[in-house]
Design a protein around this motif. Structure first.
Motif, PDB file in Angstrom:
ATOM      1  N   ALA A   1       0.847  -1.203  -0.143  1.00 41.67           N
ATOM      2  CA  ALA A   1      -0.035   0.054  -0.070  1.00 41.67           C
ATOM      3  C   ALA A   1       0.836   1.490  -0.029  1.00 41.67           C
ATOM      4  O   ALA A   1       0.332   2.184  -0.431  1.00 41.67           O
ATOM      5  N   SER A   2       2.234   1.196   0.636  1.00 43.13           N
ATOM      6  CA  SER A   2       2.878   2.374   0.441  1.00 43.13           C
ATOM      7  C   SER A   2       3.924   2.518  -0.585  1.00 43.13           C
ATOM      8  O   SER A   2       4.402   3.555  -0.643  1.00 43.13           O
ATOM      9  N   GLY A   3       4.243   1.389  -1.070  1.00 49.35           N
ATOM     10  CA  GLY A   3       5.308   1.471  -2.032  1.00 49.35           C
ATOM     11  C   GLY A   3       6.872   1.561  -1.504  1.00 49.35           C
ATOM     12  O   GLY A   3       7.505   1.893  -2.321  1.00 49.35           O
ATOM     13  N   VAL A   4       6.758   1.121  -0.140  1.00 43.29           N
ATOM     14  CA  VAL A   4       8.107   1.273   0.452  1.00 43.29           C
ATOM     15  C   VAL A   4       8.663  -0.223   0.740  1.00 43.29           C
ATOM     16  O   VAL A   4       7.779  -1.013   1.082  1.00 43.29           O
ATOM     17  N   SER A   5       9.672  -0.596   0.181  1.00 43.00           N
ATOM     18  CA  SER A   5      10.267  -1.666   0.390  1.00 43.00           C
ATOM     19  C   SER A   5      10.210  -2.568   1.822  1.00 43.00           C
ATOM     20  O   SER A   5      10.299  -1.730   2.643  1.00 43.00           O
ATOM     21  N   LEU A   6       9.978  -3.709   1.995  1.00 46.75           N
ATOM     22  CA  LEU A   6      10.234  -4.098   3.296  1.00 46.75           C
ATOM     23  C   LEU A   6      11.434  -4.066   3.997  1.00 46.75           C
ATOM     24  O   LEU A   6      11.363  -3.671   5.253  1.00 46.75           O
ATOM     25  N   LYS A   7      12.636  -3.965   3.171  1.00 40.44           N
ATOM     26  CA  LYS A   7      13.800  -3.585   3.910  1.00 40.44           C
ATOM     27  C   LYS A   7      13.593  -2.103   4.335  1.00 40.44           C
ATOM     28  O   LYS A   7      14.170  -2.077   5.517  1.00 40.44           O
ATOM     29  N   ARG A   8      13.306  -1.349   3.725  1.00 42.95           N
ATOM     30  CA  ARG A   8      13.217  -0.040   4.353  1.00 42.95           C
ATOM     31  C   ARG A   8      12.155   0.215   5.442  1.00 42.95           C
ATOM     32  O   ARG A   8      12.407   0.959   6.338  1.00 42.95           O
ATOM     33  N   LEU A   9      11.010  -0.389   5.412  1.00 40.22           N
ATOM     34  CA  LEU A   9      10.205  -0.473   6.012  1.00 40.22           C
ATOM     35  C   LEU A   9      10.712  -1.061   7.803  1.00 40.22           C
ATOM     36  O   LEU A   9      10.436  -0.461   8.734  1.00 40.22           O
TER      37      LEU A   9
END
Length: 189
Positions: free
Chosen positions: A34-42
Protein backbone atom coordinates in the motif's frame (compact mmCIF):
# COMPACT_ATOMS: atom_id res chain seq x y z
CA UNK A 1 13.02 8.02 -1.58
CA UNK A 2 14.38 9.72 1.53
CA UNK A 3 13.63 8.42 5.02
CA UNK A 4 11.05 11.07 5.91
CA UNK A 5 9.03 10.48 2.74
CA UNK A 6 9.24 6.70 3.23
CA UNK A 7 8.18 7.08 6.88
CA UNK A 8 5.17 9.22 5.96
CA UNK A 9 4.11 6.83 3.19
CA UNK A 10 4.41 3.88 5.55
CA UNK A 11 2.43 5.67 8.26
CA UNK A 12 -0.25 6.75 5.77
CA UNK A 13 -0.68 3.15 4.62
CA UNK A 14 -0.55 1.80 8.17
CA UNK A 15 -3.15 4.25 9.38
CA UNK A 16 -5.53 3.45 6.55
CA UNK A 17 -5.11 -0.33 6.79
CA UNK A 18 -4.89 -0.70 10.59
CA UNK A 19 -7.90 1.55 11.08
CA UNK A 20 -10.01 -0.19 8.43
CA UNK A 21 -9.04 -3.82 9.02
CA UNK A 22 -7.46 -4.02 12.46
CA UNK A 23 -3.82 -4.29 13.44
CA UNK A 24 -3.54 -8.07 13.60
CA UNK A 25 -5.04 -8.69 10.17
CA UNK A 26 -2.54 -6.38 8.44
CA UNK A 27 0.97 -7.62 7.81
CA UNK A 28 4.09 -5.69 6.95
CA UNK A 29 3.76 -6.98 3.39
CA UNK A 30 0.34 -5.28 3.20
CA UNK A 31 1.97 -2.04 4.35
CA UNK A 32 4.69 -2.49 1.73
CA UNK A 33 2.14 -2.96 -1.02
CA UNK A 34 0.00 0.00 0.00
CA UNK A 35 2.89 2.36 0.64
CA UNK A 36 5.36 1.46 -2.09
CA UNK A 37 8.09 1.31 0.55
CA UNK A 38 10.24 -1.82 0.35
CA UNK A 39 10.16 -4.30 3.21
CA UNK A 40 13.84 -3.64 3.84
CA UNK A 41 13.17 0.09 4.22
CA UNK A 42 10.06 -0.55 6.34
CA UNK A 43 12.08 -2.62 8.79
CA UNK A 44 14.83 0.01 8.82
CA UNK A 45 12.25 2.60 9.80
CA UNK A 46 10.21 0.35 12.10
CA UNK A 47 12.27 -2.63 13.33
CA UNK A 48 9.08 -4.38 14.47
CA UNK A 49 5.41 -4.11 13.53
CA UNK A 50 4.74 -3.03 17.11
CA UNK A 51 6.86 0.09 16.51
CA UNK A 52 4.80 0.91 13.43
CA UNK A 53 1.58 0.50 15.41
CA UNK A 54 2.96 2.76 18.13
CA UNK A 55 3.97 5.44 15.59
CA UNK A 56 0.56 5.20 13.89
CA UNK A 57 -1.24 5.75 17.19
CA UNK A 58 1.06 8.64 18.16
CA UNK A 59 0.52 10.43 14.86
CA UNK A 60 -3.21 9.78 14.85
CA UNK A 61 -3.45 11.17 18.39
CA UNK A 62 -2.01 14.50 17.31
CA UNK A 63 -4.33 14.76 14.33
CA UNK A 64 -7.41 13.64 16.28
CA UNK A 65 -6.88 16.13 19.08
CA UNK A 66 -6.15 18.95 16.62
CA UNK A 67 -9.41 18.28 14.77
CA UNK A 68 -11.38 18.19 18.02
CA UNK A 69 -9.83 21.41 19.32
CA UNK A 70 -10.39 23.23 16.01
CA UNK A 71 -14.08 22.33 16.15
CA UNK A 72 -14.51 23.25 19.81
CA UNK A 73 -12.64 26.55 19.50
CA UNK A 74 -15.11 27.80 16.88
CA UNK A 75 -17.46 28.43 19.80
CA UNK A 76 -16.84 31.45 22.01
CA UNK A 77 -19.07 30.53 24.93
CA UNK A 78 -17.06 28.30 27.32
CA UNK A 79 -20.09 26.21 28.29
CA UNK A 80 -20.96 25.69 24.64
CA UNK A 81 -17.41 24.48 24.08
CA UNK A 82 -18.00 21.67 26.55
CA UNK A 83 -21.03 20.49 24.60
CA UNK A 84 -19.28 21.04 21.25
CA UNK A 85 -17.14 17.99 22.03
CA UNK A 86 -20.24 15.86 21.49
CA UNK A 87 -21.17 17.70 18.29
CA UNK A 88 -17.72 16.91 16.93
CA UNK A 89 -18.06 13.27 17.95
CA UNK A 90 -21.30 13.12 15.95
CA UNK A 91 -19.56 14.52 12.89
CA UNK A 92 -16.67 12.07 13.30
CA UNK A 93 -18.99 9.09 13.79
CA UNK A 94 -20.87 10.09 10.64
CA UNK A 95 -17.77 10.06 8.42
CA UNK A 96 -17.90 7.29 5.79
CA UNK A 97 -14.53 5.89 6.90
CA UNK A 98 -15.36 5.84 10.63
CA UNK A 99 -14.35 2.50 12.14
CA UNK A 100 -14.51 3.28 15.84
CA UNK A 101 -11.86 4.64 18.14
CA UNK A 102 -8.38 3.62 16.98
CA UNK A 103 -7.09 3.42 20.57
CA UNK A 104 -9.99 1.33 21.85
CA UNK A 105 -9.66 -0.92 18.81
CA UNK A 106 -5.88 -1.29 19.12
CA UNK A 107 -6.06 -1.83 22.86
CA UNK A 108 -8.73 -4.49 22.34
CA UNK A 109 -6.48 -6.30 19.89
CA UNK A 110 -3.08 -5.89 21.53
CA UNK A 111 -3.37 -4.17 24.91
CA UNK A 112 -2.90 -7.37 26.89
CA UNK A 113 0.28 -8.34 25.02
CA UNK A 114 1.84 -5.05 23.88
CA UNK A 115 2.89 -2.51 26.48
CA UNK A 116 3.65 0.14 23.82
CA UNK A 117 0.12 -0.16 22.40
CA UNK A 118 -1.42 -0.13 25.89
CA UNK A 119 0.69 2.92 26.76
CA UNK A 120 -0.44 4.79 23.61
CA UNK A 121 -4.08 4.05 24.45
CA UNK A 122 -3.63 5.24 28.05
CA UNK A 123 -1.79 8.40 26.94
CA UNK A 124 -4.47 9.25 24.40
CA UNK A 125 -7.32 8.71 26.85
CA UNK A 126 -5.53 10.69 29.57
CA UNK A 127 -4.96 13.60 27.16
CA UNK A 128 -8.61 13.55 26.10
CA UNK A 129 -9.73 13.45 29.76
CA UNK A 130 -7.43 16.38 30.53
CA UNK A 131 -8.83 18.32 27.58
CA UNK A 132 -12.41 17.76 28.74
CA UNK A 133 -11.38 18.79 32.25
CA UNK A 134 -9.88 22.00 30.92
CA UNK A 135 -13.10 22.82 29.09
CA UNK A 136 -15.13 22.16 32.25
CA UNK A 137 -12.85 24.42 34.31
CA UNK A 138 -12.91 27.20 31.69
CA UNK A 139 -16.72 27.08 31.73
CA UNK A 140 -16.76 27.59 35.49
CA UNK A 141 -18.39 24.22 36.03
CA UNK A 142 -17.52 21.95 38.96
CA UNK A 143 -14.35 19.93 38.38
CA UNK A 144 -16.17 16.71 39.28
CA UNK A 145 -18.19 17.04 36.06
CA UNK A 146 -15.17 16.22 33.89
CA UNK A 147 -15.11 12.48 34.58
CA UNK A 148 -18.82 11.86 33.80
CA UNK A 149 -18.53 13.89 30.57
CA UNK A 150 -15.38 12.02 29.60
CA UNK A 151 -17.12 8.70 30.23
CA UNK A 152 -20.16 9.77 28.20
CA UNK A 153 -17.86 10.58 25.28
CA UNK A 154 -15.93 7.31 25.65
CA UNK A 155 -19.12 5.30 25.84
CA UNK A 156 -20.40 7.03 22.72
CA UNK A 157 -17.14 6.18 20.92
CA UNK A 158 -17.34 2.52 21.84
CA UNK A 159 -21.02 2.25 20.96
CA UNK A 160 -20.66 4.13 17.67
CA UNK A 161 -17.78 1.88 16.68
CA UNK A 162 -19.89 -1.20 17.23
CA UNK A 163 -23.18 0.07 15.80
CA UNK A 164 -21.65 2.12 12.96
CA UNK A 165 -24.13 4.85 13.83
CA UNK A 166 -23.68 8.51 14.77
CA UNK A 167 -26.68 8.27 17.10
CA UNK A 168 -24.62 7.61 20.26
CA UNK A 169 -23.11 11.10 19.98
CA UNK A 170 -26.57 12.66 20.10
CA UNK A 171 -27.61 10.52 23.06
CA UNK A 172 -24.40 11.42 24.91
CA UNK A 173 -24.84 15.11 23.99
CA UNK A 174 -28.31 15.18 25.53
CA UNK A 175 -27.03 13.52 28.69
CA UNK A 176 -24.10 15.96 28.83
CA UNK A 177 -26.46 18.93 28.47
CA UNK A 178 -28.56 17.61 31.36
CA UNK A 179 -25.46 17.20 33.52
CA UNK A 180 -24.25 20.71 32.71
CA UNK A 181 -27.69 22.16 33.48
CA UNK A 182 -27.87 20.25 36.77
CA UNK A 183 -24.45 21.57 37.74
CA UNK A 184 -25.51 25.11 36.88
CA UNK A 185 -28.58 24.72 39.12
CA UNK A 186 -26.52 23.56 42.10
CA UNK A 187 -23.70 26.08 41.60
CA UNK A 188 -24.62 29.69 42.39
CA UNK A 189 -23.37 32.23 39.84
Amino acid sequence: MDSEVARERALDAAERLFYQRGVQSVGMDDIRGASGVSLKRLYQLFPAKERLVEAYLERRDVRWRERLAAHVERHEDPERRVLAVFDWLGEWFGEPDFHGCAWINSYGELGATSEPVARQARLHKAAFREYVGGLVTAAGLPDDLADPLFLLAEGAMATAGITRSADPAGHAARAAALLVAACRERTPS
